[in-house]
Design a protein around this motif. Sequence first.
Motif, PDB file in Angstrom:
ATOM      1  N   ARG A   4       3.182  25.202  10.041  1.00 40.87           N
ATOM      2  CA  ARG A   4       3.593  24.254   8.999  1.00 40.87           C
ATOM      3  C   ARG A   4       2.579  24.226   7.860  1.00 40.87           C
ATOM      4  NH1 ARG A   4       5.066  21.163  13.566  1.00 40.87           N
ATOM      5  NH2 ARG A   4       3.075  20.057  13.469  1.00 40.87           N
ATOM      6  N   GLU A   5       1.315  24.444   8.170  1.00 36.95           N
ATOM      7  CA  GLU A   5       0.294  24.450   7.128  1.00 36.95           C
ATOM      8  C   GLU A   5       0.534  25.610   6.144  1.00 36.95           C
ATOM      9  OE1 GLU A   5      -4.568  25.107   6.760  1.00 36.95           O
ATOM     10  OE2 GLU A   5      -3.613  24.798   8.717  1.00 36.95           O
ATOM     11  N   PHE A   6       0.917  26.770   6.668  1.00 38.43           N
ATOM     12  CA  PHE A   6       1.180  27.903   5.792  1.00 38.43           C
ATOM     13  C   PHE A   6       2.561  27.842   5.143  1.00 38.43           C
ATOM     14  CE2 PHE A   6      -2.024  30.218   8.521  1.00 38.43           C
ATOM     15  CZ  PHE A   6      -2.973  30.285   7.519  1.00 38.43           C
ATOM     16  N   MET A   7       3.479  27.104   5.728  1.00 40.06           N
ATOM     17  CA  MET A   7       4.838  27.039   5.185  1.00 40.06           C
ATOM     18  C   MET A   7       5.000  25.892   4.206  1.00 40.06           C
ATOM     19  SD  MET A   7       7.056  27.850   8.633  1.00 40.06           S
ATOM     20  CE  MET A   7       8.604  27.633   7.785  1.00 40.06           C
ATOM     21  N   THR A   8       4.302  24.759   4.408  1.00 37.40           N
ATOM     22  CA  THR A   8       4.477  23.590   3.563  1.00 37.40           C
ATOM     23  C   THR A   8       3.657  23.745   2.286  1.00 37.40           C
ATOM     24  OG1 THR A   8       4.740  22.255   5.533  1.00 37.40           O
ATOM     25  CG2 THR A   8       4.317  21.096   3.475  1.00 37.40           C
ATOM     26  N   PRO A   9       4.248  23.563   1.122  1.00 40.14           N
ATOM     27  CA  PRO A   9       3.468  23.662  -0.122  1.00 40.14           C
ATOM     28  C   PRO A   9       2.490  22.502  -0.239  1.00 40.14           C
ATOM     29  CG  PRO A   9       5.695  22.912  -0.595  1.00 40.14           C
ATOM     30  CD  PRO A   9       5.683  23.275   0.852  1.00 40.14           C
ATOM     31  N   GLU A  10       1.410  22.761  -0.957  1.00 37.30           N
ATOM     32  CA  GLU A  10       0.387  21.722  -1.131  1.00 37.30           C
ATOM     33  C   GLU A  10       0.895  20.615  -2.052  1.00 37.30           C
ATOM     34  OE1 GLU A  10      -3.092  23.592  -2.554  1.00 37.30           O
ATOM     35  OE2 GLU A  10      -3.503  24.666  -0.704  1.00 37.30           O
TER      36      GLU A  10
ATOM     37  N   LEU B 131       3.132  41.614   5.062  1.00 38.56           N
ATOM     38  CA  LEU B 131       3.853  40.696   4.173  1.00 38.56           C
ATOM     39  C   LEU B 131       5.333  40.624   4.521  1.00 38.56           C
ATOM     40  CD1 LEU B 131       2.144  41.588   0.780  1.00 38.56           C
ATOM     41  CD2 LEU B 131       1.787  39.561   2.193  1.00 38.56           C
ATOM     42  N   GLY B 132       5.926  41.740   4.965  1.00 39.69           N
ATOM     43  CA  GLY B 132       7.323  41.689   5.402  1.00 39.69           C
ATOM     44  C   GLY B 132       7.504  40.835   6.635  1.00 39.69           C
ATOM     45  N   THR B 133       6.569  40.902   7.580  1.00 44.42           N
ATOM     46  CA  THR B 133       6.643  40.059   8.774  1.00 44.42           C
ATOM     47  C   THR B 133       6.480  38.586   8.415  1.00 44.42           C
ATOM     48  OG1 THR B 133       5.776  41.878  10.112  1.00 44.42           O
ATOM     49  CG2 THR B 133       5.625  39.661  11.028  1.00 44.42           C
ATOM     50  N   LEU B 134       5.542  38.269   7.520  1.00 42.54           N
ATOM     51  CA  LEU B 134       5.370  36.878   7.087  1.00 42.54           C
ATOM     52  C   LEU B 134       6.630  36.357   6.399  1.00 42.54           C
ATOM     53  CD1 LEU B 134       1.740  37.084   5.646  1.00 42.54           C
ATOM     54  CD2 LEU B 134       2.443  36.134   7.857  1.00 42.54           C
ATOM     55  N   ALA B 135       7.249  37.198   5.565  1.00 43.16           N
ATOM     56  CA  ALA B 135       8.467  36.757   4.865  1.00 43.16           C
ATOM     57  C   ALA B 135       9.606  36.499   5.844  1.00 43.16           C
ATOM     58  CB  ALA B 135       8.870  37.815   3.842  1.00 43.16           C
ATOM     59  N   LEU B 136       9.731  37.322   6.913  1.00 43.84           N
ATOM     60  CA  LEU B 136      10.781  37.088   7.903  1.00 43.84           C
ATOM     61  C   LEU B 136      10.604  35.757   8.623  1.00 43.84           C
ATOM     62  CD1 LEU B 136      11.482  40.485   9.712  1.00 43.84           C
ATOM     63  CD2 LEU B 136      12.966  39.218   8.183  1.00 43.84           C
ATOM     64  N   ASN B 137       9.361  35.311   8.763  1.00 44.58           N
ATOM     65  CA  ASN B 137       9.086  34.061   9.468  1.00 44.58           C
ATOM     66  C   ASN B 137       8.924  32.877   8.526  1.00 44.58           C
ATOM     67  OD1 ASN B 137       8.456  34.785  12.558  1.00 44.58           O
ATOM     68  ND2 ASN B 137       7.729  36.439  11.251  1.00 44.58           N
ATOM     69  N   GLY B 138       9.186  33.052   7.227  1.00 42.28           N
ATOM     70  CA  GLY B 138       9.139  31.945   6.284  1.00 42.28           C
ATOM     71  C   GLY B 138       7.753  31.468   5.931  1.00 42.28           C
ATOM     72  N   ILE B 139       6.735  32.312   6.019  1.00 43.65           N
ATOM     73  CA  ILE B 139       5.346  31.944   5.724  1.00 43.65           C
ATOM     74  C   ILE B 139       5.008  32.396   4.317  1.00 43.65           C
ATOM     75  CG2 ILE B 139       2.952  32.374   6.371  1.00 43.65           C
ATOM     76  CD1 ILE B 139       3.857  32.618   9.242  1.00 43.65           C
ATOM     77  N   ASP B 140       4.308  31.530   3.574  1.00 40.12           N
ATOM     78  CA  ASP B 140       3.888  31.841   2.214  1.00 40.12           C
ATOM     79  C   ASP B 140       2.816  32.933   2.254  1.00 40.12           C
ATOM     80  OD1 ASP B 140       3.319  31.900  -0.432  1.00 40.12           O
ATOM     81  OD2 ASP B 140       2.444  29.898  -0.546  1.00 40.12           O
ATOM     82  N   GLY B 141       3.133  34.087   1.666  1.00 40.91           N
ATOM     83  CA  GLY B 141       2.228  35.230   1.736  1.00 40.91           C
ATOM     84  C   GLY B 141       0.923  35.008   0.993  1.00 40.91           C
ATOM     85  N   LEU B 142       0.956  34.342  -0.172  1.00 41.10           N
ATOM     86  CA  LEU B 142      -0.255  34.148  -0.957  1.00 41.10           C
ATOM     87  C   LEU B 142      -1.240  33.226  -0.251  1.00 41.10           C
ATOM     88  CD1 LEU B 142      -1.801  34.679  -3.551  1.00 41.10           C
ATOM     89  CD2 LEU B 142      -0.535  32.785  -4.619  1.00 41.10           C
ATOM     90  N   ARG B 143      -0.745  32.129   0.273  1.00 40.25           N
ATOM     91  CA  ARG B 143      -1.640  31.195   0.975  1.00 40.25           C
ATOM     92  C   ARG B 143      -2.210  31.842   2.237  1.00 40.25           C
ATOM     93  NH1 ARG B 143       1.040  25.755   2.135  1.00 40.25           N
ATOM     94  NH2 ARG B 143      -1.118  25.272   2.635  1.00 40.25           N
ATOM     95  N   TRP B 144      -1.366  32.610   2.956  1.00 38.43           N
ATOM     96  CA  TRP B 144      -1.859  33.282   4.157  1.00 38.43           C
ATOM     97  C   TRP B 144      -2.928  34.314   3.795  1.00 38.43           C
ATOM     98  CZ3 TRP B 144      -2.416  38.094   6.116  1.00 38.43           C
ATOM     99  CH2 TRP B 144      -2.597  38.226   7.487  1.00 38.43           C
ATOM    100  N   LEU B 145      -2.742  35.057   2.692  1.00 40.90           N
ATOM    101  CA  LEU B 145      -3.722  36.058   2.282  1.00 40.90           C
ATOM    102  C   LEU B 145      -5.061  35.403   1.929  1.00 40.90           C
ATOM    103  CD1 LEU B 145      -1.646  38.536   0.079  1.00 40.90           C
ATOM    104  CD2 LEU B 145      -2.821  39.063   2.213  1.00 40.90           C
ATOM    105  N   GLU B 146      -5.027  34.279   1.229  1.00 42.09           N
ATOM    106  CA  GLU B 146      -6.273  33.595   0.884  1.00 42.09           C
ATOM    107  C   GLU B 146      -7.017  33.154   2.137  1.00 42.09           C
ATOM    108  OE1 GLU B 146      -5.211  30.444  -1.695  1.00 42.09           O
ATOM    109  OE2 GLU B 146      -4.889  31.734  -3.458  1.00 42.09           O
ATOM    110  N   ALA B 147      -6.262  32.610   3.115  1.00 40.14           N
ATOM    111  CA  ALA B 147      -6.923  32.159   4.346  1.00 40.14           C
ATOM    112  C   ALA B 147      -7.452  33.350   5.145  1.00 40.14           C
ATOM    113  CB  ALA B 147      -5.943  31.345   5.191  1.00 40.14           C
ATOM    114  N   TRP B 148      -6.699  34.442   5.207  1.00 37.94           N
ATOM    115  CA  TRP B 148      -7.132  35.618   5.973  1.00 37.94           C
ATOM    116  C   TRP B 148      -8.373  36.262   5.345  1.00 37.94           C
ATOM    117  CZ3 TRP B 148      -6.857  38.136  10.384  1.00 37.94           C
ATOM    118  CH2 TRP B 148      -7.203  39.489  10.428  1.00 37.94           C
ATOM    119  N   LEU B 149      -8.380  36.426   4.030  1.00 41.53           N
ATOM    120  CA  LEU B 149      -9.539  37.025   3.380  1.00 41.53           C
ATOM    121  C   LEU B 149     -10.764  36.121   3.482  1.00 41.53           C
ATOM    122  CD1 LEU B 149      -7.896  38.597   0.188  1.00 41.53           C
ATOM    123  CD2 LEU B 149      -8.499  39.711   2.346  1.00 41.53           C
ATOM    124  N   GLU B 150     -10.548  34.801   3.466  1.00 36.85           N
ATOM    125  CA  GLU B 150     -11.676  33.874   3.673  1.00 36.85           C
ATOM    126  C   GLU B 150     -12.269  34.049   5.070  1.00 36.85           C
ATOM    127  OE1 GLU B 150     -14.284  30.878   2.431  1.00 36.85           O
ATOM    128  OE2 GLU B 150     -12.630  31.740   1.248  1.00 36.85           O
TER     129      GLU B 150
END
Length: 886
Positions: A880-886, A834-853
């Motif tokens: 951009r998919e993980f950074m742009t809000p829905e 999560l710290g690495t995702l935050a440094l790169n500006g990626i939404d942690g919650l959306r990334w977690l949902e996609a990773w667990l899926e």
Amino acid sequence: MAMRDDDLGRAHSTLTEADGGLCSPPMAAPASELRDWRSLYEQAQALVETERARAEAAEARVEELVLAERDARCRAGSLKSQLDKGRDKLAAAVEEVKEVRRAAKDALFYQSEVARLEKLLSEAGVDSRKRSTIMSLRMEVFQLHEALQALQGGKDAPVPAPASTGKVKWPMAARPSKPGKDATGALRQEAASLAREVRELTRENARLSKALERSQGQKDQIAALRRKVAALLRKLKRAAKASPPPRVGARLRKALERTRKQKDTIKALRGEVGSLSRESRRLNREARRLRRDQEQLQDLKARVRWLTFETKLQRGELAGYYDQMDLIEKQENRIFHLHVAVRTSAIKNEKLEAELAERLPLPAAFRKLRERDKTIESLHKEIARQRKANEGLGRKIKSLRAHRARLQARIAQLRSTRAVLSKAVFGSRSEKQETPRSQRKRGQQRGAPGHGRTPRPALKEKEERKEPPPDALICSCCGEPYVANGERSSSVIEIAVKAHIRRIVRPRYCRGCACPSSPPEAIAPPPVRLFARTPYGISVWARILYERFACFRPLRQVAAWMTDQGLAIAPGTLASSVRRFLPLFAPLAEAILAHQSEMAVRHGDETGWRIQELNERGRSQRAWLWVSVTADAVYYIIDPSRGAEAAMKLFGSVKGTVFLVCDRYGAYIRMARELDGKVILCWCWIHQRRDFIECAAGQVKLRQWCEGWIERFASIVRLNKERLKHYDPARALERQSPAFDTAQAALKKAVDELFAQAEAELADLPAKARQGKALRSLLKHREGLSVFVDHPLVPMDNNFAERVLRRPVIGRRLSFGSDSEDGADLTAAMYSVLGTLALNGIDGLRWLEAWLEACAENGGQPPDDLTPWLPWTMSEERRREFMTPE
């Protein structure tokens, strides 16, 4: 002793007048010569008597010296006993200082509470550093309490006297403490102003009481007017057909108008009284809470004053030791003078013995001289013994002087420690120098263009239609319906997070033919689940992980939050899932570490952690959270060790040469030595600057010296920032612009001058000077501090790693660490991801949902290909998919 000159001259003249003198044969001497021998004998007897008297005087003097020596020995013994007692007192004082230091360490835990109390006191307009203000506050609170009781009790309740009259009878629980002796005029003025405010509040309460009394009288008047109005209405009913005279109607209307006004006034007074009552109750509650907070603050200040008292007590004991040492030195000087006097007497006796041997070869004189020799020999032995005793006293004096120097150094250390602790408890958190305050006002400036409302084009819209009521669509006069005339729309942004159940219905189809090759039944596949037989979906697990490791909430708080969203879940269920999640995120953490091993510049730091499971095994629960930071990745590990072995887990797999920016902890030095040049240590200038600040803490004489060195450090930071403005990373250091070369030369010259200044100051200082420690540390770490000069990409400080560690430290304080080693490993892996995702500006919650899926689709295992999931290998479209809000 020697004979007198006139006696020697007379004897010499008599001997020379005789024929042959003493050398002539005695038988040949005439009668006149016999008389001369008799006179010489008488003279010798007189001289012997004189010398005997002088010898007796010398013996008396020697006895006096012996008595004085014995007295000095007794006084030395008493001084020795006093020194032993003083040493015992010093040991007790050292133990008490240790207790005080431990108590001072406990004071750090009250830091947050003190900050909260000071904030409350500042909001209440009270200075927490003045005891007289506390007393005035307690008096004001008590008077507010009495005024509130007076308002609640009615108009007959007594109103307390103002604070300045001193007539308030305090209860035992609310009695204010006496002000300190160090109260100044400013405190008295502030106390007087607070007393005036309390008197004004008392007068206001009295006015309100009178207003209540007036309102009661107005109620009586209103009741009388109502009775009169009722009587008039009865009269009007009896004469219903007859119209009232114009004057009577006008009077009635005026009376009714006055009645309405009085009702409005009474309502307003009732509302005002009710609001004042509520405000008084609120002030009373706030005052009680402030009283409790003030008591805690007073306890903390008392502990700080006890530290100051202990330091003064040690100073007094040292002054007593100095007085004793002065007495010992005076006694030593006196013994030395006595020794000189005895030595002088011995020399005189030797001279007298030689003269008597030459002039008076008499047996009695020789016997006296031999006795005198024995006396002198005994005196020499006594003097030698006294010399040995003096040598012992000299060694004691030297040891006391060394002990005094150690105590002075200890006092300086305690003074600095107290200054550091006071700054930690009451001082500012920042070490930045004070800068002039800007004249620009806060907020939006007049005439400046605004940014407008934030556009949200990707936010989904949910349309709602609101029709007016059917009665409003028909004309009330003619009954014709309204005609549609377009529409008007407005938008409101809402958010709703609520748990729900997905009921998935899958229709079943059976085979309608008898073909054996076809399956007997057709049905849609079941929904994927992260774990077998779990009722929770992917979004639930993603939300739990996000709240736990991105929002740093403890498991119980996460369970409570899920319950608030409508999903009741037990904390034990969350705790038992640790072993399930660890295999899913461990490959990602390993990939992050492998990526960092290829970077040229890294930051390293560590902080404390706790693993409760280690305490159950009989080991210490103390552990350490290590972090390695690069520009685009963060990697954590939690290890029970703080040695070089834990550092090797972070930096042991480096590829090529890496510049490690860190503090001066010894584990990094040992790790760099074992890696044999693969890691170049770059020391943090902020830690070096902090050495000078702590060196001058509590030392008024070193303040100017410390400020001078802080300004030198600041000038180097400014020159480095100016150099980086002209630096082009795409070019080599030798091919930079002329502006960069000029800034580089100025920076290098300033760094060389700084170290030269440190060498010059250290050469002029004594060996045990307080400034020497900071200067020696600066020169010792010169190589690591100068790396940034030749490598512009290397930062001067380790603030990046410390900022990254700040959020996990908040999580540690909220959850008290980890319960088990598996939990610690999962915490480190999740913090890394999560710290690495935050440094790169990626939404942690959306990334977690996609990773667990993806893990659920892969049978509960992480995907084999991690390229689409790491920020530095995923495509721009996916980023951009993980950074742009829905």
